[in-house]
Design an enzyme around this catalytic site. Structure first.
Site, PDB file in Angstrom:
ATOM      1  N   SER A  21      32.724  23.880  50.247  1.00 39.03           N
ATOM      2  CA  SER A  21      33.005  25.037  49.395  1.00 39.03           C
ATOM      3  C   SER A  21      32.949  24.683  47.913  1.00 39.03           C
ATOM      4  O   SER A  21      33.075  25.570  47.063  1.00 39.03           O
ATOM      5  CB  SER A  21      34.377  25.611  49.743  1.00 39.03           C
ATOM      6  OG  SER A  21      35.394  24.646  49.502  1.00 39.03           O
ATOM      7  N   THR A  24      35.701  19.867  45.240  1.00 40.35           N
ATOM      8  CA  THR A  24      35.680  18.661  44.407  1.00 40.35           C
ATOM      9  C   THR A  24      34.853  18.885  43.156  1.00 40.35           C
ATOM     10  O   THR A  24      35.219  18.428  42.070  1.00 40.35           O
ATOM     11  CB  THR A  24      35.133  17.471  45.225  1.00 40.35           C
ATOM     12  OG1 THR A  24      35.986  17.267  46.350  1.00 40.35           O
ATOM     13  CG2 THR A  24      35.106  16.193  44.402  1.00 40.35           C
ATOM     14  N   GLU A  90      41.412  15.681  47.724  1.00 42.32           N
ATOM     15  CA  GLU A  90      41.793  15.569  49.142  1.00 42.32           C
ATOM     16  C   GLU A  90      43.313  15.550  49.291  1.00 42.32           C
ATOM     17  O   GLU A  90      43.873  14.781  50.087  1.00 42.32           O
ATOM     18  CB  GLU A  90      41.168  14.320  49.778  1.00 42.32           C
ATOM     19  CG  GLU A  90      39.648  14.266  49.711  1.00 42.32           C
ATOM     20  CD  GLU A  90      38.947  15.266  50.616  1.00 42.32           C
ATOM     21  OE1 GLU A  90      39.629  15.996  51.387  1.00 42.32           O
ATOM     22  OE2 GLU A  90      37.700  15.319  50.550  1.00 42.32           O
ATOM     23  N   GLN A  92      45.311  17.388  50.691  1.00 43.49           N
ATOM     24  CA  GLN A  92      45.891  17.778  51.989  1.00 43.49           C
ATOM     25  C   GLN A  92      46.328  16.584  52.820  1.00 43.49           C
ATOM     26  O   GLN A  92      47.149  16.719  53.718  1.00 43.49           O
ATOM     27  CB  GLN A  92      44.899  18.645  52.784  1.00 43.49           C
ATOM     28  CG  GLN A  92      43.758  17.897  53.465  1.00 43.49           C
ATOM     29  CD  GLN A  92      42.570  17.636  52.535  1.00 43.49           C
ATOM     30  OE1 GLN A  92      42.580  18.029  51.390  1.00 43.49           O
ATOM     31  NE2 GLN A  92      41.547  16.974  53.059  1.00 43.49           N
TER      32      GLN A  92
END
Ligand SMILES: [Zn+2]
Length: 188
Positions: A21, A24, A90, A92
């Protein structure tokens, strides 16, 4: 701590979306703009994300900026002294402590920009992401394009691999799907 940043207003920005998507890329875009303005920028990522490089935040189009891999969220404040803008990619994959870390950094005048997957491959909210999104000033949800129908995609459908959530994919492992195609794929 961080009193030298008191002239800035700290806040939290969250960039979320599925695989492919452009999360980054969006993080890098914001960090580059801050660097051009001579702000002190530090970028972190969890050590688990070792797909391409130990030291760079690298997006799928290979636009890279140097970063520091850290084992746990508690290392981030120790490495953020004298920093104006903290970027975390990242996010998550960090432990739940990352939410409090981001809040404390922002309270102390740091601009905190985090990027991560909002949902795992099952479509469930991912780790600390709900709490980060709830406590941030700004949330940006970016979308991929569904590889099956061309609609906006917000799911990361797993094509292969084991049951580990920490598996990260390039194109052969995951595909971005829209809601309808994701629901169809789950029944296949
Ligand atoms: Zn679709």
């Amino acid at each position: 701590m961080f009193l030298e940043n008191a002239k800035y207003n700290g806040y939290i920005e969250v960039i979320v979306g599925s695989m492919f998507s452009g999360k980054t890329e969006e993080l890098i875009r914001r960090l580059r703009r801050a660097k051009i303005a001579h702000q002190r920028v530090e970028i972190f990522k969890p050590k688990v994300d070792t797909r391409y490089s130990e030291v760079d935040v690298i997006s799928h189009d290979a636009t890279a900026i140097p970063s520091t891999p850290v084992e746990t969220s508690s290392q981030i404040p120790l490495l953020s002294h004298n920093i104006d803008v903290v970027g975390i990619d990242e996010v998550q994959f960090f432990d739940a402590g990352i939410v409090e870390i981001c809040r404390t950094l922002a309270d102390n005048g740091v601009r905190v920009i985090v990027a991560g997957l909002d949902m795992d491959y099952l479509g469930k909210p991912f780790g600390p992401m709900p709490a980060l999104m709830a406590t941030a000033e700004y949330v940006t949800k970016v979308h991929a394009v569904c590889v099956r129908c061309g609609s906006l995609a917000h799911h990361s459908h797993r094509l292969s691999g084991g049951a580990k959530l920490v598996e990260l994919g390039a194109g052969d492992t995951y595909e971005p799907l829209c809601r309808n195609c994701f629901n169809k794929a789950k029944k296949e």
